[in-house]
Design a protein around this motif. Structure first.
Motif, PDB file in Angstrom:
ATOM      1  N   ILE A  77       0.879  -1.175   0.000  1.00 44.01           N
ATOM      2  CA  ILE A  77       0.000   0.000   0.000  1.00 44.01           C
ATOM      3  C   ILE A  77       0.913   1.220   0.000  1.00 44.01           C
ATOM      4  N   ARG A  85      -0.916  11.773   4.708  1.00 42.60           N
ATOM      5  CA  ARG A  85      -1.532  12.303   5.945  1.00 42.60           C
ATOM      6  C   ARG A  85      -2.856  13.001   5.669  1.00 42.60           C
ATOM      7  N   GLY A  87      -5.562  10.953   4.667  1.00 38.46           N
ATOM      8  CA  GLY A  87      -6.564   9.898   4.755  1.00 38.46           C
ATOM      9  C   GLY A  87      -6.640   8.973   3.559  1.00 38.46           C
ATOM     10  N   SER A  90      -5.597   5.326   4.513  1.00 40.04           N
ATOM     11  CA  SER A  90      -6.658   4.680   5.312  1.00 40.04           C
ATOM     12  C   SER A  90      -7.824   4.290   4.424  1.00 40.04           C
TER      13      SER A  90
END
Ligand SMILES: CC(C)(COP(=O)(O)OP(=O)(O)OC[C@H]1O[C@@H](n2cnc3c(N)ncnc32)[C@H](O)[C@@H]1OP(=O)(O)O)[C@@H](O)C(=O)NCCC(=O)NCCS
Length: 156
Positions: A77, A85, A87, A90
């Motif tokens: 990933i 930073r 998102g 995520s």
């Protein structure tokens, strides 16, 4: 930011466009980046899937994972430093979990070098550490690093 990012399935045709992200994201000190041949080889194997994150049509992140029966392994990933930073990483990890869940997967595993900031991302998304391999990775300098094994259990 997330509204401007589109996450979608990719395939071997995306590999040329994920390589700039690969090269910019991974610290060469650890030798963890894959080359395009390795990516293409993995994508030719049954069960391998790629997700790409695009901003204004340009790939700025990706996740590569492989599923065998009811287990997936998140292999890679990465997000471009320009969007880190915010998102995106995520969102990619959650998209892997969602897509794996849709395939009937019960567990998603991954291995991460101890000390990689990605660990915080994985824990935040819901992975739990289930193992540790001593001196599993060897950096370019010859130093060894432990690998942490993480697992995400899909309950729904
Ligand atoms: C790991 C990586 C994918 C994270 O991508 P990202 O888009 O920055 O991820 P997010 O913005 O969703 O970050 C989620 C959380 O992870 C943690 N995190 C991510 N990068 C971090 C860093 N450099 N330092 C400290 N914490 C970090 C933080 O807790 C962050 O939340 P916060 O920004 O609210 O504090 C990206 O840094 C990357 O491409 N790294 C190089 C490739 C790599 O090592 N991949 C993992 C192994 S395959």
């Amino acid at each position: 930011m997330s509204a401007l990012i589109d996450i979608a399935p990719g395939d071997f045709r995306c590999v040329a466009d994920i390589m700039p992200v690969m090269d910019a994201a991974f610290d060469p000190a650890f030798g963890e980046a894959w080359n395009s041949g390795q990516c293409l080889g993995m994508l030719s194997i049954t069960g391998s899937e790629l997700l790409v994150a695009r901003r204004n049509g340009t790939i700025v992140g990706f996740a590569l994972y492989r599923t065998v029966f009811e287990e997936s392994e998140l292999l890679l990933i990465a997000t471009h430093p320009d969007v880190q930073r915010l998102g995106v990483g995520s969102s990619l990890a959650k998209a892997v979990i969602n897509q794996a869940s849709n395939r009937g997967v019960k567990m998603v595993f991954l291995e991460v070098r101890q000390g990689n900031p990605a660990l915080a991302l994985y824990l935040r998304v819901g992975f739990l550490q289930v193992g540790q391999r001593e001196n599993y990775y060897r950096g370019k300098s010859g130093d060894y690093f432990n690998a942490l094994t993480l697992r995400y259990e899909i309950t729904s």
